[in-house]
Design a protein around this motif. Structure first.
Motif, PDB file in Angstrom:
ATOM      1  N   ALA A   1      29.246  60.856  38.220  1.00 37.01           N
ATOM      2  CA  ALA A   1      28.245  59.862  37.824  1.00 37.01           C
ATOM      3  C   ALA A   1      28.184  59.713  36.309  1.00 37.01           C
ATOM      4  O   ALA A   1      28.106  58.591  35.780  1.00 37.01           O
ATOM      5  CB  ALA A   1      26.877  60.256  38.371  1.00 37.01           C
TER       6      ALA A   1
ATOM      7  N   ALA B   1      31.329  57.958  35.158  1.00 33.32           N
ATOM      8  CA  ALA B   1      31.276  56.544  35.532  1.00 33.32           C
ATOM      9  C   ALA B   1      30.466  55.738  34.523  1.00 33.32           C
ATOM     10  O   ALA B   1      30.868  54.638  34.122  1.00 33.32           O
ATOM     11  CB  ALA B   1      30.683  56.395  36.926  1.00 33.32           C
ATOM     12  N   ARG B   2      29.339  56.282  34.102  1.00 31.72           N
ATOM     13  CA  ARG B   2      28.507  55.562  33.114  1.00 31.72           C
ATOM     14  C   ARG B   2      29.242  55.436  31.782  1.00 31.72           C
ATOM     15  O   ARG B   2      29.155  54.395  31.120  1.00 31.72           O
ATOM     16  CB  ARG B   2      27.184  56.301  32.920  1.00 31.72           C
TER      17      ARG B   2
ATOM     18  N   HIS C   1      32.285  52.943  32.239  1.00 28.63           N
ATOM     19  CA  HIS C   1      31.903  51.648  32.803  1.00 28.63           C
ATOM     20  C   HIS C   1      32.661  51.321  34.089  1.00 28.63           C
ATOM     21  O   HIS C   1      33.208  50.227  34.271  1.00 28.63           O
ATOM     22  CB  HIS C   1      32.115  50.527  31.774  1.00 28.63           C
ATOM     23  N   LEU C   2      32.728  52.314  34.996  1.00 25.72           N
ATOM     24  CA  LEU C   2      33.298  52.130  36.329  1.00 25.72           C
ATOM     25  C   LEU C   2      32.266  52.587  37.349  1.00 25.72           C
ATOM     26  O   LEU C   2      31.311  53.279  37.015  1.00 25.72           O
ATOM     27  CB  LEU C   2      34.580  52.955  36.487  1.00 25.72           C
ATOM     28  N   SER C   3      32.471  52.208  38.598  1.00 19.60           N
ATOM     29  CA  SER C   3      31.566  52.696  39.639  1.00 19.60           C
ATOM     30  C   SER C   3      31.880  54.165  39.912  1.00 19.60           C
ATOM     31  O   SER C   3      33.005  54.640  39.688  1.00 19.60           O
ATOM     32  CB  SER C   3      31.744  51.883  40.919  1.00 19.60           C
ATOM     33  N   GLU C   4      30.880  54.872  40.426  1.00 17.69           N
ATOM     34  CA  GLU C   4      31.082  56.288  40.741  1.00 17.69           C
ATOM     35  C   GLU C   4      32.153  56.454  41.816  1.00 17.69           C
ATOM     36  O   GLU C   4      32.946  57.399  41.782  1.00 17.69           O
ATOM     37  CB  GLU C   4      29.764  56.914  41.201  1.00 17.69           C
ATOM     38  N   ALA C   5      32.183  55.526  42.771  1.00 13.91           N
ATOM     39  CA  ALA C   5      33.191  55.588  43.835  1.00 13.91           C
ATOM     40  C   ALA C   5      34.599  55.446  43.277  1.00 13.91           C
ATOM     41  O   ALA C   5      35.535  56.127  43.710  1.00 13.91           O
ATOM     42  CB  ALA C   5      32.923  54.490  44.868  1.00 13.91           C
ATOM     43  N   THR C   6      34.763  54.548  42.285  1.00 13.81           N
ATOM     44  CA  THR C   6      36.077  54.355  41.666  1.00 13.81           C
ATOM     45  C   THR C   6      36.501  55.599  40.913  1.00 13.81           C
ATOM     46  O   THR C   6      37.663  56.030  40.990  1.00 13.81           O
ATOM     47  CB  THR C   6      36.046  53.146  40.717  1.00 13.81           C
TER      48      THR C   6
END
Length: 228
Positions: A183, A186-187, A190-195
């Motif tokens: 998480a 990801a922040r 700038h990607l989703s946590e899933a990615t």
């Protein structure tokens, strides 16, 4: 399969290794109190632990570090080498680098203190069984600092890693070396946590690593990441 409340969980086969009967008894009671955990054996030293894993399927092994005859570090190395699907959780009374780092390098997927609450140990068993690493928070940052101070020993390996990973995957390896969660990474990127989770999975698979803690060690030891 075991139903826990409204959730159905796979049964996790757990082994206990500790030279103290009192500690084995406490861990036994903890395991047997959980509907999705099944105790499959106990051992009092590293040799007995290896024999236990060879004679039956063990999903997660609770491993004491300091034991007579064969200690937990040597036993962990032997077991994870011969039985890579068996996850080892190192347990010790001492939150010391001298115990934590060799255990993780030997292949342990978790390092916890024996005074951890029962619910923390149970949660760690489930997390490790799911394929993730668990390290006491006080240990994670020191692990990074300890390895960062080491002189890189695998420059050739570093080049091999760079060639094997895509640019995005290499970026994820560098991010993993911070010790941050998916998480947090990801922040930052700038990607989703899933990615991020998908990319991290690719990194671990391509490099043959068991978990993200091993990725941290590898990144620093090969010089891919330099201490700040």
């Amino acid at each position: 399969m075991t139903e826990v409340g409204s959730e159905v969980r796979e049964e996790i086969r757990v082994g206990i290794v500790d030279d103290q009967e009192l500690m084995r008894s406490a861990l036994r009671m903890m395991v047997e109190s959980q509907p999705d955990l099944s105790l499959v054996g106990e051992a009092a030293d590293g040799y007995e632990a290896i024999a236990m894993v060879r004679s039956r399927r063990v999903d997660v092994l609770l491993m004491d570090i300091r034991m007579p005859r064969l200690d937990g570090i040597e036993a962990t190395a032997a077991i994870t080498r011969e039985f890579p699907r068996t996850r080892v959780m190192a347990l010790t009374t001492f939150d010391l680098d001298d115990y934590a780092f060799p255990a993780l390098r030997a292949g342990a997927s978790a390092f916890l203190l024996k005074d951890a609450r029962a619910e923390e140990v149970v949660a760690a068993i489930r997390t490790v069984y799911a394929g993730h690493a668990v390290v006491a928070p006080s240990t994670t940052r020191r692990l990074i600092e300890h390895v960062a101070r080491s002189v890189p020993v695998g420059e050739g390996r570093a080049e091999e890693i760079r060639e094997r990973l895509t640019p995005r995957e290499l970026e994820m390896l560098l991010e993993l070396a911070t010790g941050d969660s998916n998480a947090e990474i990801a922040r930052r990127v700038h990607l989703s946590e899933a990615t991020v989770k998908t990319h991290v999975g690719h990194v671990l698979t391509k490099l043959g690593l068991r978990d993200r803690v091993q990725a941290v060690v590898l990144a620093y030891e090969t010089g891919i990441v330099r201490p700040r």
